[in-house]
Design a protein around this motif. Structure first.
Motif, PDB file in Angstrom:
ATOM      1  N   GLY A  32       0.813  -1.206   0.000  1.00 24.43           N
ATOM      2  CA  GLY A  32       0.000   0.000   0.000  1.00 24.43           C
ATOM      3  C   GLY A  32       0.844   1.251   0.000  1.00 24.43           C
ATOM      4  N   SER A  33       1.915   1.230   0.792  1.00 24.15           N
ATOM      5  CA  SER A  33       2.799   2.396   0.853  1.00 24.15           C
ATOM      6  C   SER A  33       3.465   2.651  -0.492  1.00 24.15           C
ATOM      7  CB  SER A  33       3.853   2.174   1.939  1.00 24.15           C
ATOM      8  OG  SER A  33       4.773   3.242   1.975  1.00 24.15           O
ATOM      9  N   ALA A  34       3.971   1.580  -1.113  1.00 15.04           N
ATOM     10  CA  ALA A  34       4.640   1.735  -2.411  1.00 15.04           C
ATOM     11  C   ALA A  34       3.679   2.190  -3.493  1.00 15.04           C
ATOM     12  CB  ALA A  34       5.289   0.410  -2.812  1.00 15.04           C
ATOM     13  N   ALA A  35       2.426   1.792  -3.366  1.00 13.74           N
ATOM     14  CA  ALA A  35       1.428   2.141  -4.380  1.00 13.74           C
ATOM     15  C   ALA A  35       0.699   3.439  -4.062  1.00 13.74           C
ATOM     16  CB  ALA A  35       0.412   1.010  -4.523  1.00 13.74           C
ATOM     17  N   GLY A  36       0.961   3.980  -2.867  1.00 13.42           N
ATOM     18  CA  GLY A  36       0.254   5.191  -2.473  1.00 13.42           C
ATOM     19  C   GLY A  36      -1.218   4.949  -2.221  1.00 13.42           C
ATOM     20  N   VAL A  37      -1.508   3.780  -1.648  1.00  8.60           N
ATOM     21  CA  VAL A  37      -2.895   3.384  -1.420  1.00  8.60           C
ATOM     22  C   VAL A  37      -3.079   3.075   0.061  1.00  8.60           C
ATOM     23  CG1 VAL A  37      -4.670   1.671  -1.971  1.00  8.60           C
ATOM     24  CG2 VAL A  37      -3.089   2.421  -3.741  1.00  8.60           C
ATOM     25  N   THR A  38      -4.174   3.498   0.632  1.00 10.49           N
ATOM     26  CA  THR A  38      -4.451   3.194   2.029  1.00 10.49           C
ATOM     27  C   THR A  38      -4.918   1.754   2.174  1.00 10.49           C
ATOM     28  OG1 THR A  38      -6.748   3.913   1.832  1.00 10.49           O
ATOM     29  CG2 THR A  38      -5.124   5.586   2.474  1.00 10.49           C
ATOM     30  N   GLY A  39      -4.874   1.243   3.393  1.00 16.47           N
ATOM     31  CA  GLY A  39      -5.259  -0.141   3.635  1.00 16.47           C
ATOM     32  C   GLY A  39      -6.626  -0.513   3.098  1.00 16.47           C
ATOM     33  N   PRO A  40      -7.679   0.200   3.459  1.00 14.05           N
ATOM     34  CA  PRO A  40      -9.019  -0.163   2.964  1.00 14.05           C
ATOM     35  C   PRO A  40      -9.111  -0.132   1.445  1.00 14.05           C
ATOM     36  CG  PRO A  40      -9.184   1.353   4.810  1.00 14.05           C
ATOM     37  CD  PRO A  40      -7.725   1.278   4.454  1.00 14.05           C
ATOM     38  N   ALA A  41      -8.451   0.830   0.814  1.00 16.91           N
ATOM     39  CA  ALA A  41      -8.494   0.908  -0.658  1.00 16.91           C
ATOM     40  C   ALA A  41      -7.763  -0.276  -1.279  1.00 16.91           C
ATOM     41  CB  ALA A  41      -7.878   2.219  -1.132  1.00 16.91           C
ATOM     42  N   LEU A  42      -6.674  -0.706  -0.645  1.00 17.77           N
ATOM     43  CA  LEU A  42      -5.916  -1.847  -1.156  1.00 17.77           C
ATOM     44  C   LEU A  42      -6.763  -3.111  -1.098  1.00 17.77           C
ATOM     45  CD1 LEU A  42      -3.097  -2.587  -2.217  1.00 17.77           C
ATOM     46  CD2 LEU A  42      -2.426  -3.100   0.137  1.00 17.77           C
ATOM     47  N   TYR A  43      -7.454  -3.308   0.007  1.00 21.73           N
ATOM     48  CA  TYR A  43      -8.292  -4.511   0.149  1.00 21.73           C
ATOM     49  C   TYR A  43      -9.538  -4.446  -0.734  1.00 21.73           C
ATOM     50  CZ  TYR A  43      -5.476  -6.381   3.939  1.00 21.73           C
ATOM     51  OH  TYR A  43      -4.450  -6.919   4.665  1.00 21.73           O
ATOM     52  N   HIS A  44      -9.847  -3.272  -1.237  1.00 16.74           N
ATOM     53  CA  HIS A  44     -10.933  -3.175  -2.213  1.00 16.74           C
ATOM     54  C   HIS A  44     -10.559  -3.898  -3.509  1.00 16.74           C
ATOM     55  CE1 HIS A  44     -14.146  -1.503  -4.656  1.00 16.74           C
ATOM     56  NE2 HIS A  44     -13.254  -1.070  -5.524  1.00 16.74           N
ATOM     57  N   HIS A  45      -9.262  -3.925  -3.823  1.00 16.12           N
ATOM     58  CA  HIS A  45      -8.788  -4.552  -5.052  1.00 16.12           C
ATOM     59  C   HIS A  45      -8.388  -6.014  -4.841  1.00 16.12           C
ATOM     60  CE1 HIS A  45      -8.734  -0.841  -7.388  1.00 16.12           C
ATOM     61  NE2 HIS A  45      -8.155  -0.239  -6.378  1.00 16.12           N
ATOM     62  N   PHE A  46      -7.801  -6.338  -3.697  1.00 16.44           N
ATOM     63  CA  PHE A  46      -7.294  -7.694  -3.441  1.00 16.44           C
ATOM     64  C   PHE A  46      -7.603  -8.101  -2.004  1.00 16.44           C
ATOM     65  CE2 PHE A  46      -4.489  -5.934  -6.714  1.00 16.44           C
ATOM     66  CZ  PHE A  46      -4.556  -6.927  -7.675  1.00 16.44           C
ATOM     67  N   ALA A  47      -7.981  -9.354  -1.824  1.00 18.00           N
ATOM     68  CA  ALA A  47      -8.287  -9.855  -0.483  1.00 18.00           C
ATOM     69  C   ALA A  47      -7.037  -9.973   0.377  1.00 18.00           C
ATOM     70  CB  ALA A  47      -8.989 -11.204  -0.581  1.00 18.00           C
ATOM     71  N   GLY A  48      -5.878 -10.097  -0.253  1.00 16.43           N
ATOM     72  CA  GLY A  48      -4.633 -10.237   0.487  1.00 16.43           C
ATOM     73  C   GLY A  48      -3.497 -10.600  -0.455  1.00 16.43           C
ATOM     74  N   LYS A  49      -2.335 -10.894   0.133  1.00 15.16           N
ATOM     75  CA  LYS A  49      -1.155 -11.205  -0.679  1.00 15.16           C
ATOM     76  C   LYS A  49      -1.361 -12.461  -1.518  1.00 15.16           C
ATOM     77  CE  LYS A  49       2.061 -11.456   2.458  1.00 15.16           C
ATOM     78  NZ  LYS A  49       3.440 -11.631   2.958  1.00 15.16           N
ATOM     79  N   GLU A  50      -2.028 -13.438  -0.942  1.00 15.70           N
ATOM     80  CA  GLU A  50      -2.274 -14.684  -1.665  1.00 15.70           C
ATOM     81  C   GLU A  50      -3.084 -14.426  -2.935  1.00 15.70           C
ATOM     82  OE1 GLU A  50      -4.856 -18.047  -0.106  1.00 15.70           O
ATOM     83  OE2 GLU A  50      -2.874 -18.541   0.713  1.00 15.70           O
ATOM     84  N   ALA A  51      -4.080 -13.566  -2.820  1.00 16.52           N
ATOM     85  CA  ALA A  51      -4.902 -13.216  -3.983  1.00 16.52           C
ATOM     86  C   ALA A  51      -4.064 -12.509  -5.044  1.00 16.52           C
ATOM     87  CB  ALA A  51      -6.068 -12.335  -3.550  1.00 16.52           C
ATOM     88  N   MET A  52      -3.083 -11.745  -4.613  1.00 18.84           N
ATOM     89  CA  MET A  52      -2.195 -11.069  -5.568  1.00 18.84           C
ATOM     90  C   MET A  52      -1.341 -12.081  -6.328  1.00 18.84           C
ATOM     91  SD  MET A  52      -0.918  -7.716  -3.478  1.00 18.84           S
ATOM     92  CE  MET A  52      -2.060  -6.397  -3.075  1.00 18.84           C
TER      93      MET A  52
END
Length: 201
Positions: free
Chosen positions: A46-66
């Motif tokens: 999230g930090s590298a992408a400039g995205v907050t936690g909730p916004a990141l989880y809007h796109h992916f459920a977690g690292k495994e999903a990535m």
């Protein structure tokens, strides 16, 4: 008055704009490849992408999903691309092999982080997506095996499979290659080495 040229002129389709999800996934893949799966947290991504936690989880459920989102489409597109290139040369095994090599070398040079991720992190996936990726990979290998056994009738399928996997080892070395050699020259070296490994000439 509209001329024939104007009527027949077509506008090429605009390239698909990358989504925010695509951008986040690319950043995650790069971090996983450089630090390892366990060395990267969702907060790091999230930090590298400039995205907050909730916004990141809007796109992916977690690292495994990535990991799943990064590896399954790649395996799918390799199989599709391999089949397309073999189909272009139904009676020309040597031309088909050259086309396959060109295709895979370009993929390997464009996606070293994805290759590193596959080499080191595939076993972290749940069983079902891991089986799906392995199945796609086996089908892709068989495209190469079919071409090799046509080009070299003295080879048994199992022997051609050994050569195909060896060729992938050569072409998939891109995560370990530095930038000392210009990209086009790297492509030529990888193509020549792979062709020689598969044909002995």
């Amino acid at each position: 008055m509209t001329t024939v040229d104007q009527r027949n002129r077509t506008t090429p389709p605009a390239p698909r704009r990358r989504s925010r999800r695509d951008e986040i996934l690319e950043i995650a893949v790069g971090l996983f490849a450089s630090r390892g799966y366990h060395g990267v947290s969702m907060d790091d991504i999230g930090s590298a992408a400039g995205v907050t936690g909730p916004a990141l989880y809007h796109h992916f459920a977690g690292k495994e999903a990535m990991l799943v989102a990064a590896l399954i489409p790649v395996s799918d597109s390799l199989l599709e691309g391999g089949r397309e290139r073999v189909a272009r040369h139904p009676a020309e095994a040597e031309a088909a092999l050259t086309d396959l090599i060109d295709f895979h070398v370009e993929f390997a040079l464009a996606n070293p982080a994805v290759i590193a991720l596959h080499l080191h992190e595939l076993d972290r996936l749940p069983e079902e997506p891991r089986r799906q990726i392995r199945r796609l990979q086996r089908l892709y290998v068989e495209e190469w095996v079919g071409v090799l056994t046509l080009l070299r009738p003295e080879l048994e399928a199992a022997e051609a499979r050994v050569l195909a996997h060896a060729a992938f080892g050569l072409m998939n070395s891109t995560p370990f290659l530095g930038g000392e050699v210009e990209r086009r020259r790297r492509a030529d070296l990888l193509r020549d080495a792979t062709l020689h490994a598969l044909t002995g000439r």
